[in-house]
Write a protein that holds these residues in place. Sequence first.
Motif, PDB file in Angstrom:
ATOM      1  N   ILE A 217     -11.155  -9.583  14.297  1.00 48.26           N
ATOM      2  CA  ILE A 217     -12.038 -10.694  14.660  1.00 48.26           C
ATOM      3  C   ILE A 217     -13.068 -10.214  15.681  1.00 48.26           C
ATOM      4  O   ILE A 217     -14.269 -10.514  15.579  1.00 48.26           O
ATOM      5  CB  ILE A 217     -11.226 -11.867  15.227  1.00 48.26           C
TER       6      ILE A 217
ATOM      7  N   SER B  84      -4.643  -4.468  19.486  1.00 42.17           N
ATOM      8  CA  SER B  84      -5.554  -5.605  19.666  1.00 42.17           C
ATOM      9  C   SER B  84      -6.390  -5.444  20.920  1.00 42.17           C
ATOM     10  O   SER B  84      -7.601  -5.705  20.925  1.00 42.17           O
ATOM     11  CB  SER B  84      -4.757  -6.918  19.729  1.00 42.17           C
TER      12      SER B  84
ATOM     13  N   SER C  91      -5.307  -9.140   7.700  1.00 43.20           N
ATOM     14  CA  SER C  91      -5.853  -7.976   8.409  1.00 43.20           C
ATOM     15  C   SER C  91      -6.659  -7.085   7.467  1.00 43.20           C
ATOM     16  O   SER C  91      -7.775  -6.666   7.803  1.00 43.20           O
ATOM     17  CB  SER C  91      -4.707  -7.179   9.037  1.00 43.20           C
TER      18      SER C  91
ATOM     19  N   PHE D 270      -1.162 -13.962  13.042  1.00 44.94           N
ATOM     20  CA  PHE D 270      -2.418 -14.055  13.785  1.00 44.94           C
ATOM     21  C   PHE D 270      -2.675 -12.839  14.676  1.00 44.94           C
ATOM     22  O   PHE D 270      -3.835 -12.493  14.914  1.00 44.94           O
ATOM     23  CB  PHE D 270      -2.417 -15.324  14.642  1.00 44.94           C
ATOM     24  N   SER D 271      -1.609 -12.191  15.157  1.00 38.36           N
ATOM     25  CA  SER D 271      -1.818 -11.043  16.046  1.00 38.36           C
ATOM     26  C   SER D 271      -2.249  -9.795  15.286  1.00 38.36           C
ATOM     27  O   SER D 271      -3.008  -8.976  15.814  1.00 38.36           O
ATOM     28  CB  SER D 271      -0.538 -10.758  16.837  1.00 38.36           C
TER      29      SER D 271
ATOM     30  N   PHE E 244      -7.363 -17.624  17.066  1.00 38.04           N
ATOM     31  CA  PHE E 244      -6.310 -16.647  16.802  1.00 38.04           C
ATOM     32  C   PHE E 244      -5.496 -16.371  18.063  1.00 38.04           C
ATOM     33  O   PHE E 244      -4.263 -16.262  17.999  1.00 38.04           O
ATOM     34  CB  PHE E 244      -6.923 -15.351  16.256  1.00 38.04           C
ATOM     35  N   SER E 245      -6.148 -16.265  19.215  1.00 37.54           N
ATOM     36  CA  SER E 245      -5.427 -16.016  20.471  1.00 37.54           C
ATOM     37  C   SER E 245      -4.497 -17.171  20.810  1.00 37.54           C
ATOM     38  O   SER E 245      -3.339 -16.953  21.212  1.00 37.54           O
ATOM     39  CB  SER E 245      -6.416 -15.786  21.612  1.00 37.54           C
TER      40      SER E 245
ATOM     41  N   MET F 215      -6.065  -9.989  14.654  1.00 36.60           N
ATOM     42  CA  MET F 215      -6.866 -10.445  15.786  1.00 36.60           C
ATOM     43  C   MET F 215      -7.918  -9.415  16.203  1.00 36.60           C
ATOM     44  O   MET F 215      -9.054  -9.763  16.563  1.00 36.60           O
ATOM     45  CB  MET F 215      -5.968 -10.788  16.971  1.00 36.60           C
TER      46      MET F 215
ATOM     47  N   PHE G  75     -13.347 -18.399  16.311  1.00 35.45           N
ATOM     48  CA  PHE G  75     -12.349 -17.617  15.588  1.00 35.45           C
ATOM     49  C   PHE G  75     -11.454 -16.843  16.547  1.00 35.45           C
ATOM     50  O   PHE G  75     -10.222 -16.850  16.410  1.00 35.45           O
ATOM     51  CB  PHE G  75     -13.036 -16.651  14.611  1.00 35.45           C
TER      52      PHE G  75
ATOM     53  N   GLY H 291       0.117 -11.722   7.478  1.00 33.07           N
ATOM     54  CA  GLY H 291      -0.715 -11.063   8.485  1.00 33.07           C
ATOM     55  C   GLY H 291      -1.374  -9.802   7.957  1.00 33.07           C
ATOM     56  O   GLY H 291      -2.529  -9.509   8.282  1.00 33.07           O
TER      57      GLY H 291
END
Length: 314
Positions: A240, A99, A22, A233-234, A213-214, A237, A209, A18
């Motif tokens: 994105i 996020s 990021s 993914f968080s 991810f959500s 996010m 995208f 992650g």
Amino acid sequence: MSTTPEDVKLLLGPIYIGTILSTGLFGICAAQFTNYFISARRHSDSPTIHALVLWEFFLSIFCAIVSVYFVWLYLVENYFNPAFLASAPWPLTAVPMLSGLSACPVQIFMAYRVLRLSNSRFLFVLLLSLTIANGGIAFATSVLAFGLTFDEGSRLTPVADSWLAITVTNDLAVTLLLIFYLHRSRTGFNKTDTVIARLIRSALESAAFATFFSIMVLVMFTVFPRTGFHLMFSQPMGRIYTSTLLSTLNGREALRHDLRGTYDLGETVNVERFNLRPTNNRDTAVAVKITVENQTDEGSNRFEHKSTGSGSAV
């Protein structure tokens, strides 16, 4: 929490991945920030747009630093401290809040685009309500997570699932509405429809995208609550949404260039002067000034075209 090698992999592995995603996305956003700040189009943007871009800029820098510090905490500062794996340090609990701080302003910006296209205050208020709910629950998730151990994080599953479900709903609603109103704006003229097609494709790509991810955070946090899979993914996010905003702003100049020289007479056409000057001949000179306005989601483009010719007076 046990400290077997397998458990270490299930926690630190996703954190490491992650962080790579990021920081990699931050590099992409940094290039987009640079393109925006050196563009001439920036000077015609409103102070609100400037403030939004600066907010995302400094927030992206802060989130990149937090991601690196996240890895430092586990792999350096507490390398010989297995008990630390059971804790939930603040960079972990702050992920939903960070996020939300990045996503909500961008979602409001996208809702405003829907308002410009649809002229529907009802849709704007609906999307704004979803954004406020998204931000509120994201903030509540982070607040409730403070003080919990990693094993106790599964207690937050209903709250986190609500946050992520609203995020997905908001993203899908904005995307579908943009596609619908952009498609309805098609004029039948080649250049204009090409630009609209590009806008539709851009909306789809951006939403794909963010929605992916959500959904992945939602699935991973729900199915594997005692692992760090959702952090893959968080963590990235928020970047994105930042990239979505910047790609939208930076793409305006190319769209205006494509529209240059296009006269869509199916739009608003104002004949401001129509002079008939009789001559000795049967023909009559006609001076026509035509103003054409092409309305897109980015604003109104105004073109003027003058033509003078002779024709038969009827």
